[in-house]
Design a protein around this motif. Sequence first.
Motif, short mmCIF file in Angstrom:
data_model
loop_
_atom_site.label_atom_id
_atom_site.label_comp_id
_atom_site.label_asym_id
_atom_site.label_seq_id
_atom_site.Cartn_x
_atom_site.Cartn_y
_atom_site.Cartn_z
N VAL A 219 35.70 -0.85 68.37
CA VAL A 219 35.15 0.28 68.89
C VAL A 219 35.32 0.79 67.40
N SER A 220 34.82 1.55 66.81
CA SER A 220 34.77 2.27 65.48
C SER A 220 33.95 3.90 65.57
N LEU A 221 34.82 5.07 64.82
CA LEU A 221 34.39 6.24 65.00
C LEU A 221 34.53 6.65 63.80
N GLY A 222 32.86 7.31 63.56
CA GLY A 222 32.86 7.72 62.77
C GLY A 222 32.37 9.52 62.38
N ASN B 154 27.39 15.24 61.98
CA ASN B 154 27.19 13.61 62.34
C ASN B 154 27.96 13.31 62.92
N THR B 155 28.32 12.78 64.45
CA THR B 155 29.41 11.81 64.83
C THR B 155 28.93 10.70 65.71
N SER B 156 29.80 9.75 65.16
CA SER B 156 29.40 8.45 66.45
C SER B 156 30.73 7.46 66.73
N LEU B 157 29.99 7.53 68.05
CA LEU B 157 31.26 6.11 68.36
C LEU B 157 30.41 5.14 68.33
N LYS B 158 30.91 3.96 67.61
CA LYS B 158 30.34 2.91 67.75
C LYS B 158 31.33 1.29 68.84
N VAL B 159 30.08 0.53 69.89
CA VAL B 159 31.33 -1.26 70.08
C VAL B 159 30.16 -1.88 69.30
N ASN B 160 30.84 -2.80 69.44
CA ASN B 160 30.46 -4.31 68.08
C ASN B 160 30.80 -5.21 69.20
N THR C 70 26.46 3.19 70.71
CA THR C 70 26.32 4.26 69.36
C THR C 70 26.15 5.02 71.06
N GLN C 71 27.27 5.58 70.46
CA GLN C 71 27.18 6.45 71.15
C GLN C 71 27.18 8.31 70.13
N GLY C 72 25.95 9.22 69.80
CA GLY C 72 26.51 9.91 68.77
C GLY C 72 25.89 11.48 68.98
N TRP C 73 26.91 12.43 68.00
CA TRP C 73 26.17 13.81 68.30
C TRP C 73 25.98 14.22 67.28
N ASN C 74 25.35 14.97 66.84
CA ASN C 74 24.51 15.61 65.82
C ASN C 74 24.52 17.55 65.76
N GLY C 75 24.10 18.23 64.40
CA GLY C 75 24.48 19.34 64.73
C GLY C 75 24.95 20.18 64.38
N SER C 76 24.88 21.79 64.26
CA SER C 76 25.49 22.23 63.24
C SER C 76 27.22 22.56 63.68
N ASN C 77 27.79 22.76 65.19
CA ASN C 77 28.81 22.94 65.11
C ASN C 77 29.04 20.98 65.57
N PHE C 78 30.50 21.19 65.42
CA PHE C 78 31.20 19.85 65.05
C PHE C 78 32.19 19.79 66.55
N PRO C 79 31.59 18.28 67.63
CA PRO C 79 30.82 17.27 66.65
C PRO C 79 29.46 16.88 66.21
N GLY C 80 28.68 17.84 67.29
CA GLY C 80 27.29 18.30 67.31
C GLY C 80 27.22 18.57 68.19
N SER D 59 21.71 4.92 71.87
CA SER D 59 22.01 2.83 71.85
C SER D 59 22.62 2.45 72.05
N VAL D 60 22.05 0.87 72.82
CA VAL D 60 22.38 -0.35 73.22
C VAL D 60 21.77 -1.38 72.66
N GLY D 61 22.08 -2.25 72.26
CA GLY D 61 20.70 -3.65 71.81
C GLY D 61 21.34 -4.26 71.73
N VAL D 62 21.17 -5.39 71.45
CA VAL D 62 21.76 -7.45 71.49
C VAL D 62 20.73 -7.58 70.59
N SER D 63 21.53 -8.01 69.33
CA SER D 63 20.81 -8.45 67.97
C SER D 63 21.55 -10.22 67.92
N ALA D 64 20.57 -10.64 67.46
CA ALA D 64 20.17 -12.41 66.90
C ALA D 64 20.30 -12.71 65.49
N ASN D 65 20.60 -13.64 64.89
CA ASN D 65 21.12 -13.74 63.86
C ASN D 65 20.98 -15.55 63.53
N TRP D 66 20.03 -16.13 63.62
CA TRP D 66 20.00 -17.49 63.05
C TRP D 66 19.72 -18.38 61.87
#
Length: 426
Positions: free
Chosen positions: A75-78, A96-102, A284-294, A300-307
């Motif tokens: 989990v990362s917060l930016g 712009n604030t985002s909370l990401k999970v991988n 990913t959960q994000g927030w944006n706007g003129s007031n912090f955090p947004g 967004s939620v997704g599944v990725s595959a790489n070969w």
Amino acid sequence: MLQKKIRVKPVVSLLATGLLVLNTAISFAATSELSLDESIALALQNNPSIKMALADKDKAFWGIKETEAGNLPTVSLGSSGNRSGAEGAASNDSFNTSLKVNWPLYTGGRVEGLVDQAKSNANIASVGVEKVKEQVKLDTTTAYFSVLQNNNLIKVNQETVNSLTEHLKNVRAQFEVGTVAKSDVLRSEVELANAQQNLTKAQNAYDVSVASFNNIIGMPLDSQNTMKDDLAYVQYGMTLDDSIQMALQKRPEIIQSQETIDAAKAGMKVADSGKMPTVAVSGTQGWNGSNFPGDKSNWSVGVSANWNVFDAGVTNSKIKQAKAAMDKVNEGDLQTRTGVELEVRQAYSSMKEAEARIETSKVAVGKATEDLKASQAKYYAGVGTNLDVIDAQMSLTQADTNSIQALYDYNVNKAKLEKAVGIGVE
């Protein structure tokens, strides 16, 4: 004034008593009786090599935790903020604030292989602690027997000095009455001086062995300890074949070698993972706007595959490297097993050789003692020579020395054999 003196006396007496008790305690602490088992226990408690091995074990344990984390979500917060504007106009703020999970769902076996490697390394480090303990036990045992050996050699050399001193008195007495030549006196004086030098050397060897022993068990180097045990003969209870079989099962080096093979197998699994696809889920959960955090929310939620279909031969090269490493550790395992067997055979042979010398040296001491008595009796009766007495004394000294050396060699080689077999510190 009289009352003050009466009050001071109990205080002085109390202080004197306290100093006496303190000096006694210090004296007791500086000199103590130690058995071999107690000495080994002190060494295991104080030796820095064991503490370093334990630190390596802890490090390897946390290495497992590190690799296991590769299968867990992260989990990362930016957050970022910007302010912009033009001359004469109000500034604009944006955040712009985002909370990401991988979460990696499948890594082709890479993480599992790394975990297996870390576990093997942890097992190697754990067995390494026992390996160091066994070495410390052997070092302590050898040092303990060395102190006993040198102490016994002091006694032998002191007995030689005493015997030659008494002999010199008798030679001088006979010289004064004219029954022996001056050369007998001179030769006796030379032999006594040589014996005194040997006694000095024996005392120095004892002092050095005591300091070395104290260093191993973690005591001040100038500590003076009384050894409870003595050099004695205790028969070893296993045959050579039994000793070899036990060593191939229990020696730490054998166990570590097998763990190294397991780690190499895991390394091949890691290399093979480069041919497999990877799958991960992210959100990913994000927030944006003129007031912090947004002011506005988005997600967004997704599944990725790489070969990796083609990597220019990188994966194949890694597989070849892992196979070469596997071949190396297999050869190393064979070398380790051969080395262990050789070490057992050498220690066993040296122990048996010393064991045979114990009995023959006892016989030699007995005959040398009889020869000295006979030579002295003949000389004092006027039918023997001074050289016969001196030679007989030197032979007895050598026989006593050989007897002590045989017992020392037997006990030390027996201790080496027990380590070579894998008999633990317990």
